[in-house]
Design a protein around this motif. Structure first.
Motif, PDB file in Angstrom:
ATOM      1  N   GLU A  34      -4.142  -5.101   7.042  1.00 31.16           N
ATOM      2  CA  GLU A  34      -4.795  -5.676   6.105  1.00 31.16           C
ATOM      3  C   GLU A  34      -4.937  -5.438   4.062  1.00 31.16           C
ATOM      4  O   GLU A  34      -4.586  -4.284   4.545  1.00 31.16           O
ATOM      5  CB  GLU A  34      -6.300  -5.668   6.198  1.00 31.16           C
ATOM      6  N   PHE A  35      -4.897  -6.306   3.066  1.00 30.06           N
ATOM      7  CA  PHE A  35      -3.879  -6.113   2.286  1.00 30.06           C
ATOM      8  C   PHE A  35      -5.278  -4.527   1.548  1.00 30.06           C
ATOM      9  O   PHE A  35      -5.982  -4.568   1.850  1.00 30.06           O
ATOM     10  CB  PHE A  35      -4.014  -6.923   1.756  1.00 30.06           C
ATOM     11  N   LYS A  36      -4.431  -3.921   0.878  1.00 27.21           N
ATOM     12  CA  LYS A  36      -5.287  -3.027   0.200  1.00 27.21           C
ATOM     13  C   LYS A  36      -5.486  -2.741  -1.440  1.00 27.21           C
ATOM     14  O   LYS A  36      -4.349  -2.644  -1.642  1.00 27.21           O
ATOM     15  CB  LYS A  36      -4.446  -0.885   0.766  1.00 27.21           C
ATOM     16  N   TYR A  37      -6.629  -2.442  -1.498  1.00 28.95           N
ATOM     17  CA  TYR A  37      -6.884  -2.489  -2.664  1.00 28.95           C
ATOM     18  C   TYR A  37      -6.965  -1.469  -3.526  1.00 28.95           C
ATOM     19  O   TYR A  37      -8.095  -0.300  -2.648  1.00 28.95           O
ATOM     20  CB  TYR A  37      -7.503  -3.408  -3.021  1.00 28.95           C
ATOM     21  N   LEU A  38      -5.833  -1.087  -4.224  1.00 29.23           N
ATOM     22  CA  LEU A  38      -6.069   0.782  -4.741  1.00 29.23           C
ATOM     23  C   LEU A  38      -6.720   0.670  -5.626  1.00 29.23           C
ATOM     24  O   LEU A  38      -7.162   1.821  -6.408  1.00 29.23           O
ATOM     25  CB  LEU A  38      -5.065   0.983  -4.260  1.00 29.23           C
ATOM     26  N   ASP A  46     -13.508   3.544  -6.188  1.00 27.24           N
ATOM     27  CA  ASP A  46     -13.664   3.591  -7.117  1.00 27.24           C
ATOM     28  C   ASP A  46     -14.586   2.781  -8.289  1.00 27.24           C
ATOM     29  O   ASP A  46     -14.450   3.202  -8.805  1.00 27.24           O
ATOM     30  CB  ASP A  46     -12.237   3.478  -7.787  1.00 27.24           C
ATOM     31  N   LYS A  47     -15.745   2.726  -7.524  1.00 27.56           N
ATOM     32  CA  LYS A  47     -16.904   1.955  -7.806  1.00 27.56           C
ATOM     33  C   LYS A  47     -17.689   3.700  -7.833  1.00 27.56           C
ATOM     34  O   LYS A  47     -19.252   2.955  -8.144  1.00 27.56           O
ATOM     35  CB  LYS A  47     -17.492   1.196  -7.264  1.00 27.56           C
ATOM     36  N   THR A 127      -4.397  11.782  -5.533  1.00 25.91           N
ATOM     37  CA  THR A 127      -3.476  10.888  -4.794  1.00 25.91           C
ATOM     38  C   THR A 127      -3.261   9.876  -6.013  1.00 25.91           C
ATOM     39  O   THR A 127      -1.758   9.666  -5.866  1.00 25.91           O
ATOM     40  CB  THR A 127      -3.845   9.702  -4.013  1.00 25.91           C
ATOM     41  N   ILE A 128      -3.052   9.332  -6.540  1.00 26.00           N
ATOM     42  CA  ILE A 128      -2.879   8.058  -7.835  1.00 26.00           C
ATOM     43  C   ILE A 128      -2.708   8.583  -8.862  1.00 26.00           C
ATOM     44  O   ILE A 128      -3.851   9.004  -9.174  1.00 26.00           O
ATOM     45  CB  ILE A 128      -3.432   6.627  -7.557  1.00 26.00           C
ATOM     46  N   GLN A 129      -1.461   8.709  -9.472  1.00 29.78           N
ATOM     47  CA  GLN A 129      -1.783   9.081 -10.980  1.00 29.78           C
ATOM     48  C   GLN A 129      -2.214   8.430 -12.225  1.00 29.78           C
ATOM     49  O   GLN A 129      -3.580   9.633 -12.768  1.00 29.78           O
ATOM     50  CB  GLN A 129      -0.190   9.059 -11.238  1.00 29.78           C
ATOM     51  N   ALA A 130      -2.990   7.029 -12.068  1.00 29.81           N
ATOM     52  CA  ALA A 130      -3.590   6.649 -12.911  1.00 29.81           C
ATOM     53  C   ALA A 130      -5.044   6.872 -12.912  1.00 29.81           C
ATOM     54  O   ALA A 130      -5.991   7.149 -13.351  1.00 29.81           O
ATOM     55  CB  ALA A 130      -3.414   4.937 -12.339  1.00 29.81           C
ATOM     56  N   ASP A 131      -5.368   7.050 -11.245  1.00 28.03           N
ATOM     57  CA  ASP A 131      -7.134   8.182 -10.920  1.00 28.03           C
ATOM     58  C   ASP A 131      -7.453   9.192 -12.295  1.00 28.03           C
ATOM     59  O   ASP A 131      -8.357   8.837 -12.413  1.00 28.03           O
ATOM     60  CB  ASP A 131      -6.771   7.911  -9.802  1.00 28.03           C
ATOM     61  N   TYR A 132      -6.065  10.034 -11.688  1.00 31.73           N
ATOM     62  CA  TYR A 132      -6.485  11.277 -12.742  1.00 31.73           C
ATOM     63  C   TYR A 132      -6.159  10.943 -14.060  1.00 31.73           C
ATOM     64  O   TYR A 132      -6.853  11.145 -14.445  1.00 31.73           O
ATOM     65  CB  TYR A 132      -5.177  11.893 -12.518  1.00 31.73           C
ATOM     66  N   ASP A 133      -5.240   9.965 -14.509  1.00 29.66           N
ATOM     67  CA  ASP A 133      -5.171   9.804 -15.762  1.00 29.66           C
ATOM     68  C   ASP A 133      -5.971   8.921 -16.238  1.00 29.66           C
ATOM     69  O   ASP A 133      -7.485   9.593 -17.875  1.00 29.66           O
ATOM     70  CB  ASP A 133      -4.023   8.639 -15.986  1.00 29.66           C
TER      71      ASP A 133
END
Length: 140
Positions: A34-38, A46-47, A127-133
């Motif tokens: 299944e396609f992953k939505y990160l 992220d909700k 894990t994901i830099q965009a999350d950190y930012d």
């Protein structure tokens, strides 16, 4: 409830071609394909902010009480993750009672007391830099 198949079931890292982490040696990943939505509107991981507010506002109608359970691993690595710290912070902002499920050995509790003094969300891992930012920007 999060649909793990839409976000994280296919890999132990955001890069499915990355080397398997040592802690994952005895585990295998799902091969559902299944396609992953990160990130974005279809991402379900992220909700937390939206969900905790929804639960907080609707709790009196359904349960009369809302609690936030925080499961902490033996080495307290959980408390080095930026999403975990953000979720704890958001729960505290809403004054939702929080309870930690943690190791009960005295040496582990002492380790937790020491760690509590040192927690700094700016040094947390993501894990994901965009999350950190995004999280750092939201609390600045």
């Amino acid at each position: 409830c999060i649909d793990q198949h839409s976000c994280i079931c296919g890999s132990f890292t955001p890069d499915p071609n990355a080397e398997k982490p040592a802690w994952a040696a005895n585990y295998s990943v799902c091969k559902c394909g299944e396609f992953k939505y990160l990130s974005g509107p279809r991402c379900e991981i992220d909700k937390f902010d939206d969900m905790i507010v929804e639960l907080y506002e609707s709790a009196p109608r359904y349960t009369q009480h809302l609690s936030h359970i925080i499961v902490v691993d033996k080495d307290f690595e959980t408390l080095t993750r930026i999403w975990v710290l953000k979720e704890i912070h958001r729960g505290q902002e809403l004054r939702v009672p929080q309870y930690a499920i943690q190791p009960s050995e005295q040496k582990d509790l002492e380790k937790l007391k020491d760690l509590k003094e040192k927690i700094d969300i700016r040094k947390a891992k993501a894990t994901i830099q965009a999350d950190y930012d995004r999280i750092i920007a939201s609390i600045a």
